[in-house]
Design a protein around this motif. Structure first.
Motif, PDB file in Angstrom:
ATOM      1  N   ARG A  87      44.296  38.086  40.837  1.00  0.00           N
ATOM      2  CA  ARG A  87      44.850  39.303  40.241  1.00  0.00           C
ATOM      3  C   ARG A  87      45.742  40.039  41.233  1.00  0.00           C
ATOM      4  O   ARG A  87      45.496  40.024  42.444  1.00  0.00           O
ATOM      5  N   ASP A 113      47.348  46.857  33.853  1.00  0.00           N
ATOM      6  CA  ASP A 113      46.452  46.304  32.836  1.00  0.00           C
ATOM      7  C   ASP A 113      45.048  46.880  32.895  1.00  0.00           C
ATOM      8  O   ASP A 113      44.340  46.919  31.891  1.00  0.00           O
ATOM      9  N   MET A 140      40.568  37.147  24.617  1.00  0.00           N
ATOM     10  CA  MET A 140      40.812  38.309  25.468  1.00  0.00           C
ATOM     11  C   MET A 140      41.843  37.935  26.537  1.00  0.00           C
ATOM     12  O   MET A 140      41.675  36.945  27.244  1.00  0.00           O
ATOM     13  N   SER A 141      42.903  38.706  26.625  1.00  0.00           N
ATOM     14  CA  SER A 141      43.944  38.410  27.599  1.00  0.00           C
ATOM     15  C   SER A 141      43.487  38.789  29.005  1.00  0.00           C
ATOM     16  O   SER A 141      42.651  39.672  29.186  1.00  0.00           O
ATOM     17  N   VAL A 142      44.021  38.107  29.995  1.00  0.00           N
ATOM     18  CA  VAL A 142      43.669  38.375  31.383  1.00  0.00           C
ATOM     19  C   VAL A 142      44.320  39.686  31.825  1.00  0.00           C
ATOM     20  O   VAL A 142      45.508  39.910  31.585  1.00  0.00           O
ATOM     21  N   ARG A 143      43.532  40.539  32.450  1.00  0.00           N
ATOM     22  CA  ARG A 143      44.052  41.796  33.006  1.00  0.00           C
ATOM     23  C   ARG A 143      44.571  41.487  34.407  1.00  0.00           C
ATOM     24  O   ARG A 143      43.814  41.455  35.371  1.00  0.00           O
ATOM     25  N   LYS A 144      45.840  41.234  34.521  1.00  0.00           N
ATOM     26  CA  LYS A 144      46.422  40.732  35.758  1.00  0.00           C
ATOM     27  C   LYS A 144      46.650  41.825  36.802  1.00  0.00           C
ATOM     28  O   LYS A 144      46.438  41.624  37.990  1.00  0.00           O
TER      29      LYS A 144
END
Length: 250
Positions: free
Chosen positions: A29, A85, A1-5
């Motif tokens: 973030r 994101d 799962m990609s980081v929601r920046k």
């Protein structure tokens, strides 16, 4: 799962939204924060940048009942950050009066802010996510959504049930796509909105409650009752007990 920046939070000037901003900032973030009270947003921005100088924080004034402005602000934040994101639909009100007792104005304000304005926020977020073909929509509902409740909670609970259903419908529409949708149902968490319940049993601090919310959001769970204890079992009980017991709540 990609980081929601890049994370947008509505209703970020106080309560759960303000604490979520702090928790996400601590994770590094970038934040797009909006609310009606820009003086408090400016102070929060200064606090976050001082504590976490490596992040970016942008703030804008937003009354979520100004629906055209919702779209303008979300798109402006998208331009600021080169995309978004995650959008946390958090702004809401807790007013309410028993139905038929002369409190229509308070009740309609609750319904408009908690449901219609949330719909506007979801529309604005999904326009961006569909264009990007990626994103995470988070809708902050409430444990009151699991059952119709009496007295001052009647309209509030109905509005939260409405946005829970809205989020589930959006989730169904996006099955199999890179766009994720989470519904968060907080129990009693101390905040400005829940000041009435601050002395009620089972109320946890803003910090503890939001920590559980952020954990569920980061896991991108479809639905999360938070804190899990005692609200997962209590949610089942509230949903299934006879209405005469529900009538004692609120």
């Amino acid at each position: 799962m990609s980081v929601r920046k890049r994370i947008l939070i509505t209703g970020a000037s106080s309560g759960l939204g303000e604490q979520m901003a702090r928790d996400f900032a601590a994770k590094g973030r970038d934040l797009a924060l909006c609310a009606r009270r820009t003086d408090r947003l400016d102070l929060l921005r200064e606090e976050l940048l001082a504590a976490h100088p490596g992040i970016k924080v942008a703030v804008r004034a937003l009354d979520v009942n100004d629906h055209a402005r919702v779209f303008e602000v979300f798109q402006a934040f998208r331009d600021d950050f080169g995309g978004l994101d995650r959008v946390v639909v958090n702004a809401g009100v807790g007013k309410g009066r028993p139905i038929g007792t002369g409190g229509f104005e308070a009740n309609v304000q609750t319904a408009q802010t908690n449901f219609v304005a949330a719909l506007a926020q979801c529309e604005a977020a999904l326009e961006i996510f569909r264009f990007q073909q990626a994103g995470h929509l988070v809708v902050v509902s409430s444990m009151t959504a699991v059952r119709g409740l009496p007295r001052n909670l009647t309209t509030y609970a109905a509005s939260k049930a409405g946005i829970s259903a809205l989020a589930e419908g959006i989730r169904a529409d996006l099955v199999g796509t890179p766009i994720k949708v989470s519904t968060i149902l907080p129990g009693y968490i101390a905040s400005e909105l829940s000041s009435r319940s601050a002395d009620m049993p089972l109320t946890v601090s803003t910090e503890k409650g939001v920590r559980a919310m952020v954990k569920a959001i980061e896991a991108e769970r479809a639905e999360a009752k938070v804190p899990g204890w005692p609200w997962i079992p209590l949610g089942f009980v509230i949903r299934h007990v006879p209405l005469r017991f529900v009538a004692k709540m609120g």
